[in-house]
Design an enzyme around this catalytic site. Structure first.
Site, short mmCIF file in Angstrom:
data_model
loop_
_atom_site.label_atom_id
_atom_site.label_comp_id
_atom_site.label_asym_id
_atom_site.label_seq_id
_atom_site.Cartn_x
_atom_site.Cartn_y
_atom_site.Cartn_z
N TYR A 74 37.48 1.80 -22.91
CA TYR A 74 38.63 1.31 -22.07
C TYR A 74 39.77 1.92 -22.37
O TYR A 74 40.57 2.25 -21.40
CB TYR A 74 38.47 -0.30 -22.49
N ASP A 115 42.52 -5.96 -3.55
CA ASP A 115 41.38 -6.10 -4.98
C ASP A 115 39.96 -6.17 -4.27
O ASP A 115 39.53 -6.63 -3.25
CB ASP A 115 41.84 -7.62 -5.41
N THR A 164 48.51 -0.83 -21.29
CA THR A 164 48.24 -1.57 -22.43
C THR A 164 48.72 -1.15 -23.79
O THR A 164 48.94 0.39 -23.88
CB THR A 164 46.68 -2.02 -22.42
N ASP A 165 48.86 -1.95 -24.69
CA ASP A 165 49.35 -1.26 -26.19
C ASP A 165 48.08 -0.72 -26.66
O ASP A 165 48.21 0.07 -27.75
CB ASP A 165 49.65 -2.70 -26.98
N GLU A 166 46.75 -0.96 -26.22
CA GLU A 166 45.67 -0.44 -26.83
C GLU A 166 45.62 1.13 -26.62
O GLU A 166 44.95 1.76 -27.58
CB GLU A 166 44.31 -0.82 -26.32
N LYS A 169 42.61 4.00 -19.83
CA LYS A 169 43.98 3.50 -19.56
C LYS A 169 44.97 4.59 -20.03
O LYS A 169 45.84 4.79 -19.26
CB LYS A 169 44.29 2.49 -20.45
P1 NAD Z 1 41.11 -8.60 -14.83
O1 NAD Z 1 39.94 -8.13 -15.33
O2 NAD Z 1 41.39 -10.23 -15.04
O3 NAD Z 1 41.31 -8.44 -13.25
C1 NAD Z 1 41.16 -7.01 -12.80
C2 NAD Z 1 41.28 -7.20 -11.41
O4 NAD Z 1 41.37 -5.70 -10.90
C3 NAD Z 1 40.28 -7.89 -10.74
O5 NAD Z 1 40.58 -8.89 -9.66
C4 NAD Z 1 39.34 -6.94 -10.14
O6 NAD Z 1 38.46 -7.37 -8.95
C5 NAD Z 1 40.29 -5.73 -9.86
N1 NAD Z 1 39.52 -4.42 -9.63
C6 NAD Z 1 38.75 -3.94 -10.60
N2 NAD Z 1 38.49 -2.87 -10.12
C7 NAD Z 1 38.99 -2.50 -8.80
C8 NAD Z 1 38.95 -1.64 -7.96
N3 NAD Z 1 38.19 -0.27 -8.07
N4 NAD Z 1 39.80 -1.81 -6.68
C9 NAD Z 1 40.39 -2.62 -6.63
N5 NAD Z 1 40.46 -3.85 -7.43
C10 NAD Z 1 39.78 -3.78 -8.70
O7 NAD Z 1 42.23 -7.79 -15.65
P2 NAD Z 1 43.58 -8.43 -16.26
O8 NAD Z 1 43.36 -8.86 -17.61
O9 NAD Z 1 44.40 -9.30 -15.43
O10 NAD Z 1 44.28 -6.92 -16.59
C11 NAD Z 1 45.25 -6.46 -15.58
C12 NAD Z 1 45.77 -5.45 -15.95
O11 NAD Z 1 46.68 -5.45 -17.03
C13 NAD Z 1 44.82 -4.05 -16.32
O12 NAD Z 1 45.19 -3.09 -16.00
C14 NAD Z 1 44.89 -4.13 -17.77
O13 NAD Z 1 44.56 -3.03 -18.27
C15 NAD Z 1 46.15 -4.59 -18.09
N6 NAD Z 1 46.55 -5.43 -19.28
C16 NAD Z 1 45.87 -6.67 -19.63
C17 NAD Z 1 46.05 -7.23 -20.92
C18 NAD Z 1 45.30 -8.45 -21.12
O14 NAD Z 1 45.58 -9.06 -22.33
N7 NAD Z 1 44.45 -8.95 -20.37
C19 NAD Z 1 47.20 -6.97 -21.56
C20 NAD Z 1 47.68 -5.58 -21.48
C21 NAD Z 1 47.52 -5.00 -20.01
O1 DAU Z 2 45.91 -5.50 -26.18
C1 DAU Z 2 45.94 -5.57 -24.83
C2 DAU Z 2 44.47 -5.88 -24.51
O2 DAU Z 2 43.93 -7.14 -24.75
C3 DAU Z 2 44.18 -5.47 -22.95
O3 DAU Z 2 44.43 -4.19 -22.70
C4 DAU Z 2 42.73 -5.79 -22.64
O4 DAU Z 2 42.58 -5.67 -21.31
C5 DAU Z 2 42.18 -7.34 -22.96
O5 DAU Z 2 40.94 -7.29 -22.88
C6 DAU Z 2 42.61 -7.41 -24.57
O6 DAU Z 2 41.98 -6.65 -25.47
P1 DAU Z 2 41.22 -6.98 -26.80
O7 DAU Z 2 39.96 -6.52 -27.09
O8 DAU Z 2 42.16 -7.18 -27.72
O9 DAU Z 2 40.93 -8.65 -26.39
P2 DAU Z 2 39.60 -9.64 -26.48
O10 DAU Z 2 39.98 -11.10 -26.07
O11 DAU Z 2 38.40 -9.09 -25.88
O12 DAU Z 2 39.37 -9.63 -27.90
C7 DAU Z 2 40.67 -10.08 -28.86
C8 DAU Z 2 40.16 -9.96 -30.18
O13 DAU Z 2 39.11 -11.22 -30.41
C9 DAU Z 2 39.36 -8.71 -30.79
O14 DAU Z 2 39.88 -8.40 -32.05
C10 DAU Z 2 37.99 -8.90 -30.71
C11 DAU Z 2 37.83 -10.38 -30.99
N1 DAU Z 2 36.61 -11.09 -30.36
C12 DAU Z 2 36.68 -10.91 -28.94
C13 DAU Z 2 35.52 -11.47 -28.34
C14 DAU Z 2 35.47 -11.43 -26.84
C15 DAU Z 2 35.70 -11.72 -31.16
O15 DAU Z 2 35.76 -11.93 -32.44
N2 DAU Z 2 34.87 -12.26 -30.36
C16 DAU Z 2 34.63 -12.28 -29.04
O16 DAU Z 2 33.78 -12.80 -28.61
#
Ligand code: NAD
Ligand code: DAU
Length: 335
Positions: free
Chosen positions: A148, A33, A123-125, A152
């Site tokens: 983003y 990381d 991701t589903d996005e 992905k």
């Molecule tokens: P996060 O942002 O919390 O963590 C990302 C981690 O990756 C951090 O620890 C960061 O230091 C590390 N990182 C970033 N750039 C790097 C690099 N160049 N080299 C090494 N490490 C690096 O993200 P998360 O929410 O834990 O998401 C993890 C994965 O899951 C991502 O690939 C994201 O696209 C995917 N994902 C997230 C969600 C969600 O809801 N958060 C849902 C579906 C998929």
């Molecule tokens: O669907 C999977 C994705 O979910 C992951 O791939 C991404 O890494 C993760 O960040 C997340 O993306 P979203 O954009 O859906 O998550 P976020 O928490 O940023 O936003 C969730 C919803 O809430 C979205 O419709 C935007 C809204 N939102 C978000 C923020 C930060 C607000 O209304 N206000 C806010 O301040």
């Protein structure tokens, strides 16, 4: 089994490391990381004194580091990414570098070292946005809308190309929105919980009617483990909670659970290009690998709120310094 977990100091990666240490105690885990703003060694505190866990600070785009670490690795699980949509709208250079180039560097290093399995956490996005009806299946064409999700989707295509071209044993997971412990307080649920705990306003984008399909992070991590252990090479699996909620519903629920006043809810200008609705059909992973979500949303949300109450020093440390500059830039107001 020797596993390389990238991005293990972030939200989902650290939950995955904790799951492996608890449920696969005979595995050796190497975590790579870069500790960007989203990576936090405190997330791995419980792991760092375990003999079968090793942390390496390094960048997945660094071919030398990746090549060296791959030497005796059996499987890679790539969580490392720039993960926040709003930040990608402010500027996406790092998203292209880490999410696309970083994946390519890992794929090359893993293939050269004859790594047996490579799981790309996507991701589903990547499927874009839905109208009022329907759900994403693994056959839904990729149609990413944000910088983003475009990065992905590009990574997913590279991963599939490596399977097709070289017969490399790749797998892809596409999960819906996660919530739970250790989530960085820029994402909806932890941002709103921590703002409300401090009696600060919560910024709801647009009309608050955008819908996300929420899944507890531990259910996501169990699904990734199923795919790592059982998925056939080349496969893609959607992961979701069958749990669609409008943002406004989540916001009101958090306000209620925290005993705060709805006057703290503030409608703010919409996110640019804001995807309206995501919903996942997770039938394939349920049928083929026997995975099911276990955590009920109402209970999971209560436990998550309690985690943030119990870990105030963790999020207070994050919500200072650079985070305040980000907040000002993103929301046009001081935190
Ligand atoms: P996060 O942002 O919390 O963590 C990302 C981690 O990756 C951090 O620890 C960061 O230091 C590390 N990182 C970033 N750039 C790097 C690099 N160049 N080299 C090494 N490490 C690096 O993200 P998360 O929410 O834990 O998401 C993890 C994965 O899951 C991502 O690939 C994201 O696209 C995917 N994902 C997230 C969600 C969600 O809801 N958060 C849902 C579906 C998929
Ligand atoms: O669907 C999977 C994705 O979910 C992951 O791939 C991404 O890494 C993760 O960040 C997340 O993306 P979203 O954009 O859906 O998550 P976020 O928490 O940023 O936003 C969730 C919803 O809430 C979205 O419709 C935007 C809204 N939102 C978000 C923020 C930060 C607000 O209304 N206000 C806010 O301040």
């Amino acid at each position: 089994m020797n596993v390389l977990v990238t991005g293990g100091a972030g939200f989902i990666g650290c939950n995955f490391v904790h799951l492996l240490l608890a449920e696969r105690p005979d595995w050796r885990i190497v975590c790579l990381d870069a500790l960007t703003y989203a990576g936090n060694l405190a997330n791995l505190e419980a792991a760092r004194d375990q003999a079968n866990f090793r942390f390496v600070k390094g960048d997945i785009c660094d071919a030398a580091v990746a090549g060296e670490l791959m030497a005796d690795i059996d499987a890679v699980v790539n969580f490392a990414a720039e993960s926040h949509v709003d930040r990608s709208i402010l500027g996406c250079q790092e998203f292209i570098r880490t999410n696309i180039q970083g994946t390519q560097v890992l794929l090359d290093a893993a293939r050269r070292a004859s790594v047996r399995r490579f799981v790309q956490v996507s991701t589903d996005e990547v499927y874009g946005s839905l109208g009022a009806e329907g759900r994403f299946t693994e056959q839904t064409p990729l149609a990413p809308n944000s910088p983003y999700s475009a990065s992905k989707a590009a990574a997913d295509m590279l991963v599939q190309a490596y399977h097709h071209t070289y017969g490399f044993a790749t797998l892809i997971t596409r999960c819906s929105n996660n919530y739970g412990p250790y989530q960085f307080p820029e994402k909806l649920i932890p941002l709103f919980v921590t703002n409300l705990l401090a009696d600060k306003k919560v910024p709801v984008y647009g009309d608050g009617q955008n819908v996300r399909d929420w899944l507890h992070v531990s259910d996501h991590c169990r699904a990734v483990l199923c795919v790592l252990e059982q998925g056939p090479p080349g496969a893609v699996y959607n992961i979701g909670g069958n749990n669609e909620r409008a943002n406004i519903e989540i916001t009101k629920k958090l306000i209620e659970l925290l005993g705060k006043d709805e006057s703290l809810m503030e409608f703010v200008p919409d996110r640019l290009g804001h995807d309206r609705r995501y919903a996942i059909d997770a039938g394939k992973i349920q049928r083929e690998l026997g995975w099911e979500p276990r955590i009920d949303f109402a209970q999971g949300l209560k436990n998550t709120i309690q985690w943030y109450i119990d870990h105030e020093p963790w999020w207070q440390a994050i919500k200072s310094g650079d985070y305040r500059q980000y907040y000002q830039r993103q929301y046009g107001t001081a935190l």
